[in-house]
Scaffold this motif. Sequence first.
Motif, PDB file in Angstrom:
ATOM      1  N   LEU A 196      -8.393   2.835  -3.786  1.00 34.69           N
ATOM      2  CA  LEU A 196      -7.261   3.755  -3.916  1.00 34.69           C
ATOM      3  C   LEU A 196      -7.684   5.120  -4.422  1.00 34.69           C
ATOM      4  CD1 LEU A 196      -4.665   1.258  -5.347  1.00 34.69           C
ATOM      5  CD2 LEU A 196      -4.640   2.315  -3.096  1.00 34.69           C
TER       6      LEU A 196
ATOM      7  N   GLN B  95      -4.695  -4.373  -4.924  1.00 32.91           N
ATOM      8  CA  GLN B  95      -5.583  -4.424  -3.775  1.00 32.91           C
ATOM      9  C   GLN B  95      -6.651  -5.492  -3.968  1.00 32.91           C
ATOM     10  OE1 GLN B  95      -6.322  -0.908  -1.409  1.00 32.91           O
ATOM     11  NE2 GLN B  95      -8.469  -1.091  -1.939  1.00 32.91           N
TER      12      GLN B  95
ATOM     13  N   GLU C 190       0.292   4.384  -2.642  1.00 29.97           N
ATOM     14  CA  GLU C 190      -0.125   5.709  -2.187  1.00 29.97           C
ATOM     15  C   GLU C 190       0.854   6.808  -2.595  1.00 29.97           C
ATOM     16  OE1 GLU C 190      -0.848   5.324   1.962  1.00 29.97           O
ATOM     17  OE2 GLU C 190      -2.805   4.411   1.660  1.00 29.97           O
ATOM     18  N   CYS C 191       2.112   6.465  -2.784  1.00 29.75           N
ATOM     19  CA  CYS C 191       3.087   7.503  -3.127  1.00 29.75           C
ATOM     20  C   CYS C 191       2.805   8.118  -4.490  1.00 29.75           C
ATOM     21  CB  CYS C 191       4.510   6.964  -3.047  1.00 29.75           C
ATOM     22  SG  CYS C 191       5.085   6.075  -4.484  1.00 29.75           S
TER      23      CYS C 191
ATOM     24  N   TRP D  57      -3.464  -0.433 -10.713  1.00 28.46           N
ATOM     25  CA  TRP D  57      -3.134  -0.244  -9.305  1.00 28.46           C
ATOM     26  C   TRP D  57      -4.171  -0.902  -8.414  1.00 28.46           C
ATOM     27  CZ3 TRP D  57       0.305   3.722  -7.048  1.00 28.46           C
ATOM     28  CH2 TRP D  57       1.331   4.036  -7.935  1.00 28.46           C
TER      29      TRP D  57
ATOM     30  N   ARG E 249       0.802  -1.229   0.000  1.00 26.78           N
ATOM     31  CA  ARG E 249       0.000   0.000   0.000  1.00 26.78           C
ATOM     32  C   ARG E 249       0.837   1.284   0.000  1.00 26.78           C
ATOM     33  NH1 ARG E 249      -5.834   0.635   0.633  1.00 26.78           N
ATOM     34  NH2 ARG E 249      -6.093   2.862   0.444  1.00 26.78           N
ATOM     35  N   PRO E 250       1.937   1.371   0.761  1.00 31.95           N
ATOM     36  CA  PRO E 250       2.729   2.618   0.718  1.00 31.95           C
ATOM     37  C   PRO E 250       3.256   2.959  -0.678  1.00 31.95           C
ATOM     38  CG  PRO E 250       3.372   1.307   2.601  1.00 31.95           C
ATOM     39  CD  PRO E 250       2.449   0.459   1.782  1.00 31.95           C
TER      40      PRO E 250
ATOM     41  N   LYS F  60      -8.494   7.593  -1.636  1.00 27.80           N
ATOM     42  CA  LYS F  60      -7.353   8.123  -0.912  1.00 27.80           C
ATOM     43  C   LYS F  60      -6.932   9.430  -1.545  1.00 27.80           C
ATOM     44  CE  LYS F  60      -5.286   5.820   2.196  1.00 27.80           C
ATOM     45  NZ  LYS F  60      -5.234   6.184   3.539  1.00 27.80           N
TER      46      LYS F  60
ATOM     47  N   SER G 107      -0.409   7.865  -5.928  1.00 29.64           N
ATOM     48  CA  SER G 107      -1.852   7.932  -6.140  1.00 29.64           C
ATOM     49  C   SER G 107      -2.330   9.331  -6.531  1.00 29.64           C
ATOM     50  CB  SER G 107      -2.608   7.453  -4.906  1.00 29.64           C
ATOM     51  OG  SER G 107      -2.360   8.314  -3.822  1.00 29.64           O
TER      52      SER G 107
END
Length: 105
Positions: free
Chosen positions: A102, A75, A56-57, A71, A52-53, A105, A59
């Motif tokens: 995602l 998940q 998210e970087c 992406w 996940r990190p 987020k 996203s």
Amino acid sequence: MVNSKLSMSQQCVLVAKKTNRIMKCIMKSTAKSSDISRSSEMILPLYLALVRPHLECCSGLLSTGQMWSSWSRSQWKATRMIRGQEHLSYEKRLRKVGLFGLQKK
């Protein structure tokens, strides 16, 4: 990495490939026959700490639907690996384990 158009799409593609490799390692390390290794207590911490990190970087930089679908696939795989949730839809699996898509987020 930024290309001449100041786009980070190449970086995002590399991150997507990296997360797919990590997901394959998680899948191989969890035995299909064992209820313990396929439980949400085992899969979710691995996914949240290792995959996940990376997602998210980048996203905030993603704008194309094709990139989002690749992406979200990571998940999707993580929630699908959890024993007892294979038959549920993706949205129901997300709600059951307490994750958001995602794009939220």
